[in-house]
Motif scaffolding. Structure first.
Motif, PDB file in Angstrom:
ATOM      1  N   UNK A  66      24.203 -48.616  -2.395  1.00  0.00           N
ATOM      2  CA  UNK A  66      24.265 -48.638  -0.842  1.00  0.00           C
ATOM      3  C   UNK A  66      23.208 -47.528  -0.507  1.00  0.00           C
ATOM      4  N   UNK A  67      23.624 -46.988   0.566  1.00  0.00           N
ATOM      5  CA  UNK A  67      22.524 -46.035   1.171  1.00  0.00           C
ATOM      6  C   UNK A  67      22.192 -44.903   0.331  1.00  0.00           C
ATOM      7  N   UNK A  68      20.989 -44.480  -0.031  1.00  0.00           N
ATOM      8  CA  UNK A  68      20.535 -43.487  -0.835  1.00  0.00           C
ATOM      9  C   UNK A  68      21.179 -42.380  -0.498  1.00  0.00           C
ATOM     10  N   UNK A  69      21.244 -41.783   0.767  1.00  0.00           N
ATOM     11  CA  UNK A  69      21.694 -40.571   1.148  1.00  0.00           C
ATOM     12  C   UNK A  69      23.237 -40.227   0.865  1.00  0.00           C
ATOM     13  N   UNK A  95      21.325 -51.230 -13.027  1.00  0.00           N
ATOM     14  CA  UNK A  95      20.135 -52.190 -12.227  1.00  0.00           C
ATOM     15  C   UNK A  95      19.531 -51.335 -11.164  1.00  0.00           C
ATOM     16  N   UNK A  96      18.094 -51.753 -11.383  1.00  0.00           N
ATOM     17  CA  UNK A  96      17.113 -50.866 -10.605  1.00  0.00           C
ATOM     18  C   UNK A  96      16.244 -51.817  -9.514  1.00  0.00           C
ATOM     19  N   UNK A  97      16.033 -51.496  -8.670  1.00  0.00           N
ATOM     20  CA  UNK A  97      15.138 -52.368  -7.571  1.00  0.00           C
ATOM     21  C   UNK A  97      14.570 -51.231  -6.827  1.00  0.00           C
ATOM     22  N   UNK A  98      13.577 -51.656  -5.799  1.00  0.00           N
ATOM     23  CA  UNK A  98      12.927 -50.946  -4.790  1.00  0.00           C
ATOM     24  C   UNK A  98      13.982 -50.721  -3.589  1.00  0.00           C
ATOM     25  N   UNK A  99      13.865 -49.762  -3.000  1.00  0.00           N
ATOM     26  CA  UNK A  99      14.801 -49.376  -1.636  1.00  0.00           C
ATOM     27  C   UNK A  99      14.158 -50.464  -0.774  1.00  0.00           C
ATOM     28  N   UNK A 100      15.191 -50.686   0.013  1.00  0.00           N
ATOM     29  CA  UNK A 100      14.793 -51.547   1.247  1.00  0.00           C
ATOM     30  C   UNK A 100      15.550 -51.202   2.636  1.00  0.00           C
ATOM     31  N   UNK A 101      15.008 -51.759   3.899  1.00  0.00           N
ATOM     32  CA  UNK A 101      15.591 -51.721   5.002  1.00  0.00           C
ATOM     33  C   UNK A 101      15.675 -52.969   5.425  1.00  0.00           C
TER      34      UNK A 101
END
Length: 156
Positions: free
Chosen positions: A32-35, A82-88
């Motif tokens: 979900x959201x990184x923060x 599971x790893x991937x780039x962050x997105x908006x």
């Protein structure tokens, strides 16, 4: 009852978990959201709780690897990171990679996880998975029944 309690204490001690420590089990967390995860895991880091990864821990969930000391994390045979780039979301509603958030996410990982990610092309929109033998060379396996001795970390 004394025998059962003694047996559970022995199993926990053999697993390297003191009887007085609580355990958090991660089993189906898609992120979900990184923060949100930074805040959640900061509390987990200071709590002293042991973390059992017993299923999917993807995206922002993987921040746990950098937030909680390695000696307080174990993985079961079902663990799958599971790893991937962050997105908006872009102005058109489609997802777009967020390079700054991706770099921040990457910077939170321990060195061995960064090396593993780098050897697979880095954090991209495509999900890459760390599991099985490769994962157990980085994190110790859990040797206890996670269902019996842990409470579930809330999944998103």
């Amino acid at each position: 009852m004394k025998v059962v309690t003694g047996l559970l204490a022995a199993v926990l001690l053999m697993a390297g978990i003191g009887v007085s420590h609580a355990v958090v089990r991660i089993s189906d967390d898609r992120g979900g959201r990184i923060g949100t995860y930074v805040d959640k895991y900061q509390g987990l880091r200071t709590s002293g709780e042991m973390v059992i990864i017993d299923g999917l821990c993807a995206s922002a969930c993987t921040i746990v690897l950098g937030a909680v000391p390695q000696n307080r994390i174990c993985v079961t045979s079902r663990a799958n990171l599971g790893f991937h780039a962050a997105w908006d979301y872009g102005s058109d509603g489609r997802t777009i990679t967020n390079p700054e958030a991706t770099q921040m996410l990457y910077s939170m990982y321990p060195a061995r996880i960064k090396r593993w990610i780098s050897h697979r092309g880095g954090l991209t929109p495509r999900m890459i998975f760390l599991r099985g033998r490769e994962l157990t060379t980085m994190y110790r396996p859990c040797y206890l029944d996670a269902q019996a001795s842990a409470h579930e970390a809330p999944a998103r």
